[in-house]
Scaffold this active site. Structure first.
Site, PDB file in Angstrom:
ATOM      1  N   SER A 221     -49.394 -95.224 -96.259  1.00  0.00           N
ATOM      2  CA  SER A 221     -49.479 -95.108 -97.713  1.00  0.00           C
ATOM      3  C   SER A 221     -48.099 -95.253 -98.369  1.00  0.00           C
ATOM      4  CB  SER A 221     -50.154 -93.782 -98.044  1.00  0.00           C
ATOM      5  OG  SER A 221     -50.554 -93.732 -99.372  1.00  0.00           O
ATOM      6  N   ASP A 308     -60.840 -98.200 -98.760  1.00  0.00           N
ATOM      7  CA  ASP A 308     -59.730 -97.336 -99.173  1.00  0.00           C
ATOM      8  C   ASP A 308     -59.737 -97.164-100.692  1.00  0.00           C
ATOM      9  OD1 ASP A 308     -57.228 -96.258 -99.856  1.00  0.00           O
ATOM     10  OD2 ASP A 308     -56.273 -97.134 -98.096  1.00  0.00           O
ATOM     11  N   HIS A 347     -58.897 -93.788 -96.877  1.00  0.00           N
ATOM     12  CA  HIS A 347     -57.437 -93.876 -96.949  1.00  0.00           C
ATOM     13  C   HIS A 347     -56.738 -93.173 -95.785  1.00  0.00           C
ATOM     14  CE1 HIS A 347     -53.596 -94.510 -98.767  1.00  0.00           C
ATOM     15  NE2 HIS A 347     -53.343 -93.231 -98.924  1.00  0.00           N
TER      16      HIS A 347
END
Ligand SMILES: *[C@@H]1O[C@H](CO)[C@@H](O)[C@H](O)[C@H]1NC(C)=O
Length: 391
Positions: A221, A308, A347
């Site tokens: 991320s 995601d 995610h």
């Protein structure tokens, strides 16, 4: 009870019309949640709505524009310490019985918290051991992963801990830390600080890890932005890592902020870029992975789940296509592994993929031992979604 009263108090403040005196405090306190609304009538409801629209679409954008540091806080979310009640000094509490907690000092007077998890097969040997034993384990042939976490939470966040466990069960060392401003680390967050902390930990590792042992950098991320900053710097210095793994990456922070759920409400607001995105740039926050891939020269592996909701799949794919066209990456394997929506990894849950050991098997053993040739069949290949059949 207290909450409801506050709510009604503010309703009364909003009205301030002499005619509405009938809805006195006593009446208000007896009414349920819906009552004050009903009493306001249609006109009142519309007024209330207009007020909200005014706050959401005028006040907040201007406040953000005037105090860009708010945007920095939203990007870093370092003040969100979920889970709150864990002691970062005791990774054992999270079931990490072969993990050592230590502190490094990237700058005088600035300490950052670090965890070193050895390969799981060493867990018995690790019992009651101290720092020098942990240091000595680096000289084995087990590959080492430097893990750069994303925003919000700490190195003890659950999806992170699960990944350390999975990777260590595959035989990797995992070294992770909280950037300055996160967890129990000192200082306050900035992109430059995150990058220089990761460079410091990388150098610290490089001094301990055997020359022949592969050293990989894994970003997740927001951590993918830190990872490409770091690897770009390492490549500039002529010492690239053995591979770069980007889990749920984005192209750059402006494109990510535009597609983040937080921005949903504002995406169509005229001047969105000026109000919100320029405020991010004003904080010197760029995380320009799309630019960095043109300066990186080591194998790159991108992992992204199609479902995601935080970093859209399309951004990972776009970064992959930019990396595929990068001059500096020509001659290096650049791989993109999508995960089907049916797997629901979203995610944070790619660590759940039973295919992960197979995917990581193709990481180079050591860059200088197995230079990827132009005939490498794995080069720049999009692998079909692993595990699609299991869903
Ligand atoms: C310690 O960790 C290892 C690997 O994660 C696990 O297999 C083992 O059961 C753990 N031991 C104890 C006593 O919790």
């Amino acid at each position: 009870m207290r909450k409801r009263n506050n709510r009604e108090d503010s309703d009364r403040d909003l009205k301030q019309r002499p005619g509405s005196g009938a809805a006195g405090p006593a009446a208000g306190r007896e009414g349920g949640m819906g009552k004050p609304f009903r009493r306001l009538g249609l006109l009142g409801k519309m007024k209330k709505m207009m007020l909200w629209l005014l706050v959401v679409y005028v006040f907040i954008p201007f406040i953000v524009k005037l105090c860009p540091s708010i945007q920095a806080k939203l990007v870093f979310l370092n003040f969100v310490r979920m889970p709150y009640f864990i002691d970062l000094k005791r990774p054992l509490d999270l079931g990490l019985n072969h993990t050592r907690n230590l502190y490094l000092e990237p700058e005088a007077g600035l300490k950052i918290g670090v965890w070193h998890t050895t390969p799981a097969l060493m867990w018995r040997a690790a019992e009651g051991k101290r720092g020098d034993w942990y240091d000595s384990t680096f000289s084995s042939s087990h590959p080492v992963i430097l893990y750069l976490h994303g925003n919000a939470g700490t190195r003890g966040g659950d999806h992170r801990v699960q990944l350390y466990k999975v990777l260590s069960s595959f035989g990797y060392h995992v070294v992770t830390f909280d950037y300055r401003g996160w967890g129990d680390s000192d200082g306050s967050p900035s992109e430059g600080g995150m990058t220089s902390d990761s460079l410091f930990v990388y150098d610290w590792l490089k001094r301990r890890v055997d020359d022949k042992t592969p050293l990989y950098i894994w970003g997740h991320s927001l951590g993918t932005g830190v990872a490409t900053n770091l690897v770009r710097e390492l490549c500039d210095k002529g010492s690239p890592p053995d591979a770069l793994i980007l889990e749920s990456p984005f192209t750059n922070i402006r494109e990510e902020a535009r597609s983040h759920p937080f921005s949903m409400v504002y995406r169509y607001l005229p001047g969105f870029d000026w109000f919100f995105l320029d405020a991010i740039t004003a904080n010197n926050i760029r995380f320009a992975s799309d630019e960095n891939v043109n300066h990186i020269s080591c194998p790159v592996l991108i992992l992204h789940a199609e479902d995601d909701p935080v970093v859209p799949f399309q951004l990972g794919k776009k970064l992959y296509s930019e990396a595929s066209q990068s001059q500096s990456l020509s001659g290096h394997k650049v791989q993109f592994v999508p995960f089907s929506s049916a797997l629901a990894y979203k995610h944070k849950f790619i660590y759940r993929s039973p295919e992960l050991p197979n995917i990581l098997r193709y990481l180079p053993a050591h860059q200088h031992q197995t230079p990827p040739g132009p005939m490498d069949p794995m080069r720049r290949e999009v692998t079909t979604t692993p595990g699609r059949k299991q869903s």
